[in-house]
Design an enzyme around this catalytic site. Structure first.
Site: not given
Ligand code: SF4
Length: 335
Positions: A148, A217, A245-246
């Site tokens: 990301e 988020c 997975s962060s």
């Molecule tokens: S955790 Fe889920 S809702 Fe949050 S930015 Fe990532 S994909 Fe989108």
């Protein structure tokens, strides 16, 4: 919800021995978020429309179980576009988002592309672009190397966005125009760490511009909050999720910081080191935003072979978020 699970067979325990009691507190919300549901739906819908193979750049979401099950249906995961052959098989960009060079490269090769970037990540891309257009240098709070972060950094020309990973780095920042700065964040950070980093940025650069709160988020925030509620009540806490997975990593950290003596991040029940859980009476259980519920159930079943398990849910908020599929995959467009 309360459910009592009394499994029939237990290879590790003689049938006559009474199982010790174990209360499992299930965090809610947990597991799949709206962005992950959408990204998986994108791959499945693309497979249905185009037929296999469909190519997916990077893991569609950071979960081995999800990736393996999509592979079995015909998805081919690649690291970069040069692994995708020319032709009409589509290539899907993962939920984490991509740098602008990636779709540009695909266009130059006439590849069919489908963007499964979570809309909440796209929102951060747009924020960064707007700041850049207004002449501000952008500081991105996030973890180096996370896809990301690579994607968000890649929205702007080199030199116009700087990554800030922790508070210690802020001291060393010497921007050309300290009065013309903006900040944005990765969506899956620790809420508490980010609050401190943003406070330090505002203290050093009083005129810095940014979002009202941060860009973390709703799913990341809610899952951390549920862990905070459960953590003081349990002897141990398991997060179901993958190590890359962060948001899953952050959940384990939250529990650790609250003082839970045993915290583990596990993909599957087979990874549980049972010795560590030998003397617990209360277990907290949650799942990262990319971990399917079937794996949570697998963990509960595994504990139920060793303990007389009772399951209670601790719910902090009801989520009802959903995101529409990309236009080209909606039924009316595909027909
Ligand atoms: S955790 Fe889920 S809702 Fe949050 S930015 Fe990532 S994909 Fe989108």
């Amino acid at each position: 919800m309360t459910a009592s699970l009394t499994p029939s067979a237990d290879a590790a325990q003689p049938a006559s021995a009474a199982k010790p009691p174990l209360e499992i507190l299930l965090c809610a919300p947990r597991g799949f978020c709206a962005g992950v549901v959408r990204a998986i739906d994108v791959v499945e819908r693309a497979l249905a429309i185009y037929g296999p193979p469909v190519y997916v750049r990077h893991e569609i979401v950071h979960n081995k179980y999800v990736v393996e099950s999509l592979k079995r249906k015909g998805a081919v995961f690649v690291r970069e576009l040069d692994e995708v052959p020319d032709g009409q098989a589509p290539v899907i960009f993962s939920a984490h988002g991509v740098a602008k060079t990636v779709p540009a490269n695909a266009v130059s090769r006439n590849l069919v592309t489908i963007d499964a970037t979570c809309p909440l990540v796209t929102k951060v891309h747009r924020e960064a672009e707007i700041h850049h257009k207004r002449g501000r240098h952008v500081l991105l709070v996030g973890h180096s190397g996370h896809p990301e972060v690579v994607g968000t950094m890649g929205q702007l020309p080199k030199g116009s966005i700087t990554l800030v990973e922790d508070i210690d780095q802020i001291e060393a920042l010497t921007p050309e125009d300290p009065d013309n700065l903006a900040w944005v964040t990765q969506t899956t950070l620790s809420v508490d760490d980010t609050r401190h980093i943003v406070a330090a940025l505002k203290a050093k650069f009083p005129n810095i511009t940014g979002p009202h709160k941060d860009d973390i988020c709703y799913a990341t925030t809610n899952r951390q909050e549920a862990v905070k509620q459960v953590a003081p009540l349990v002897d141990a806490l398991i997060v179901v999720g993958s190590s890359n997975s962060s948001n899953s990593q952050r959940l384990r950290e939250v529990a650790e910081r609250v003082g839970v003596p045993i915290t583990r991040l596990v993909n599957r029940a087979e990874e549980i080191d049972w010795d560590a859980f030998a003397n617990i009476r209360k277990l907290g259980l949650t799942a990262g935003a990319s971990a399917p519920e079937v794996l949570v159930e697998e963990i509960i079943d595994a504990f139920a072979t060793r303990y007389d398990v009772t399951v209670d849910t601790v719910s902090t908020v009801i989520e009802d978020m959903s995101f529409p599929l990309p236009r080209e995959l909606r039924s009316e467009a595909a027909e």
